[in-house]
Write an enzyme that holds these catalytic residues in place. Sequence first.
Site, PDB file in Angstrom:
ATOM      1  N   SER A 105       0.844  -1.176   0.000  1.00 10.90           N
ATOM      2  CA  SER A 105       0.000   0.000   0.000  1.00 10.90           C
ATOM      3  C   SER A 105       0.886   1.233   0.000  1.00 10.90           C
ATOM      4  O   SER A 105       1.880   1.272   0.721  1.00 10.90           O
ATOM      5  CB  SER A 105      -0.873  -0.019   1.253  1.00 10.90           C
ATOM      6  OG  SER A 105      -1.815   1.025   1.201  1.00 10.90           O
ATOM      7  N   HIS A 109       2.963  11.915  -1.269  1.00  9.11           N
ATOM      8  CA  HIS A 109       2.624  13.337  -1.210  1.00  9.11           C
ATOM      9  C   HIS A 109       3.798  14.142  -1.762  1.00  9.11           C
ATOM     10  O   HIS A 109       4.813  14.304  -1.086  1.00  9.11           O
ATOM     11  CB  HIS A 109       2.355  13.772   0.235  1.00  9.11           C
ATOM     12  CG  HIS A 109       1.103  13.194   0.803  1.00  9.11           C
ATOM     13  ND1 HIS A 109      -0.141  13.657   0.441  1.00  9.11           N
ATOM     14  CD2 HIS A 109       0.880  12.204   1.704  1.00  9.11           C
ATOM     15  CE1 HIS A 109      -1.068  12.970   1.101  1.00  9.11           C
ATOM     16  NE2 HIS A 109      -0.483  12.082   1.865  1.00  9.11           N
ATOM     17  N   HIS A 119      -2.321   7.226  -4.669  1.00 12.83           N
ATOM     18  CA  HIS A 119      -2.496   6.079  -3.778  1.00 12.83           C
ATOM     19  C   HIS A 119      -2.583   4.818  -4.622  1.00 12.83           C
ATOM     20  O   HIS A 119      -3.209   4.829  -5.683  1.00 12.83           O
ATOM     21  CB  HIS A 119      -3.793   6.264  -2.974  1.00 12.83           C
ATOM     22  CG  HIS A 119      -4.313   4.995  -2.364  1.00 12.83           C
ATOM     23  ND1 HIS A 119      -5.459   4.366  -2.794  1.00 12.83           N
ATOM     24  CD2 HIS A 119      -3.821   4.235  -1.355  1.00 12.83           C
ATOM     25  CE1 HIS A 119      -5.666   3.280  -2.067  1.00 12.83           C
ATOM     26  NE2 HIS A 119      -4.699   3.172  -1.196  1.00 12.83           N
ATOM     27  N   GLY A 272      -4.243  -2.373  14.689  1.00  7.27           N
ATOM     28  CA  GLY A 272      -3.228  -2.470  13.634  1.00  7.27           C
ATOM     29  C   GLY A 272      -2.003  -1.649  14.021  1.00  7.27           C
ATOM     30  O   GLY A 272      -1.994  -0.972  15.047  1.00  7.27           O
TER      31      GLY A 272
END
Lengths: 313, 313
Positions: A105, A109, A119, A272
């Site tokens: 993932s 930026h 993304h 997480g």
Amino acid sequence: MSEPFHSDSNVARVRGYLTGLQARIIAALEAVEGEGGARAVTDPWQKAPGELLQGDGITRIIEGGRVFERAGCGFSHVRGPKLPPSATQHRPELAGAPFEAMGVSLVFHPRNPYVPTVHMNVRMIAAGHPGQEPTCWFGGGMDLTPYYGFEEDAVHFHRTCHDALAPFGDDKYPRFKRWCDEYFYLKHRDEQRGVGGVFFDDFAELGFEQSLAMTQAVGDAFLSAYLPIVERREGTPYGERERDFQLYRRGRYVEFNLVWDRGTHFGLQSGGRTESILLSMPPLAAWAYRHEAAEGSPEAELTQRFLVRRDWL
Amino acid sequence: MSEPFHSDSNVARVRGYLTGLQARIIAALEAVEGEGGARAVTDPWQKAPGELLQGDGITRIIEGGRVFERAGCGFSHVRGPKLPPSATQHRPELAGAPFEAMGVSLVFHPRNPYVPTVHMNVRMIAAGHPGQEPTCWFGGGMDLTPYYGFEEDAVHFHRTCHDALAPFGDDKYPRFKRWCDEYFYLKHRDEQRGVGGVFFDDFAELGFEQSLAMTQAVGDAFLSAYLPIVERREGTPYGERERDFQLYRRGRYVEFNLVWDRGTHFGLQSGGRTESILLSMPPLAAWAYRHEAAEGSPEAELTQRFLVRRDWL
């Protein structure tokens, strides 16, 4: 329709693909940063024994680069005793079953407000109750969030997604494009997060091999979808006005990820790894009361012409 | 134990108290900004006919002030057809009933990192199924979020809360202090949002008049809890290091509000007025991967000694 998740050798194969993809993407980022430029930190991590989720991962991140102000790309591979209901909308019978999930993932930026934020995610999940063959499915996609809109950038990004998916059936791009528009939507602003791209989840309809191949095609297409846009825009001069607008718009990115993104929200609430989940946060973001762009300005054009559901091809 | 919400005259009385409180607080802020300094914008709003929630409000906000970089204080008074379950934990029988809610809510983000951020809220809710007398209850509190910790500031803030609540029973401060610690907690960071204060919800146990009086005592105590701290710290010199740390810590404020705060999260997901709900956002916030403060530094001291549950009195 989903095939069983055959064997340890498949786990190793998908893991190998994902760690390789992460390495290729980071190498390309470092090449963009240039000689003497920023290099990504490499932070391997492992869940402590006794934690609910077990597993490991590698975080790679550039902070304070010449081109990328914050660009994180994480690989993770975790096993847990109970699949959360949010992890599969279409297999309620597997909620609560032991599962294994791995993926890459990323959110990048850039510093220059003319370069869009991007993304991308590819992931595989396998789950099965004890004594069952595990079931395996895939998810992923990529989407582009400009601060200043350029049609040719949006078209190029969507065209690359389209072409990557074409070998897997004509229906894939239109379905996944619509899904992306529906997912990356800020209901409280009635606004799209960006110009979209593709998004899919719970995918196994082509069988294990072809579903994996399709997911890999999306991951493999990422650099050619994004890098040409970076190259085209990163030299554009900008000033305080463009920087301020970028920081303000990054606030919307934060709002989406913390309020609406199922993965982020679930991850933070369920234990997480916080720093990995929040790789997606911008380095700096701003809020202002009732910010309104002047009619006819490029800032107004962004929301009117780009942050809407549009057929880009 | 809660009494019926008697009459329109009570609605008018509470509304009058709340708008007056908002006006007093903003006048005090403007006095701190000083002559020729920032003045608050006044933005009255009204829900459009046909929207699910009906009602009106007044937003007051200073942005870009000498002392306050972003300081919003909102009054709102809305009516809706169905009380959301999240609005009352202790009256499940009223979920889904028509309701009326009014309150004042503020978050002040000062510019100087030595001045803490503060939050205060007082609210009244009345709800009842058609044909029933409506039931009325109160909620509110205030809490302090320093970037650099000072014991005397935390003690003063808690002392003021304690003294405001003392006339309403010895149990109130300890109960509401604990409730505040439990509420303003970032589970994904295992960290308190700040040094706490007081928080209460679903409160009607003293009857309408005394419960209202207690809520007013909290609102009335706000300026004397916060302003002396502003005055004591606002002249402290600071540099890039302190500013960077403030921006980084403000990221935690964003995380709390968007991920954990029930009011914010529910409001954004259910069609509340976005710009009013997000008055609480900082003007600027930063994120960094695995930021770690040097052992023994004031930044490390903040998390070790201040962002923990402590008895301040």
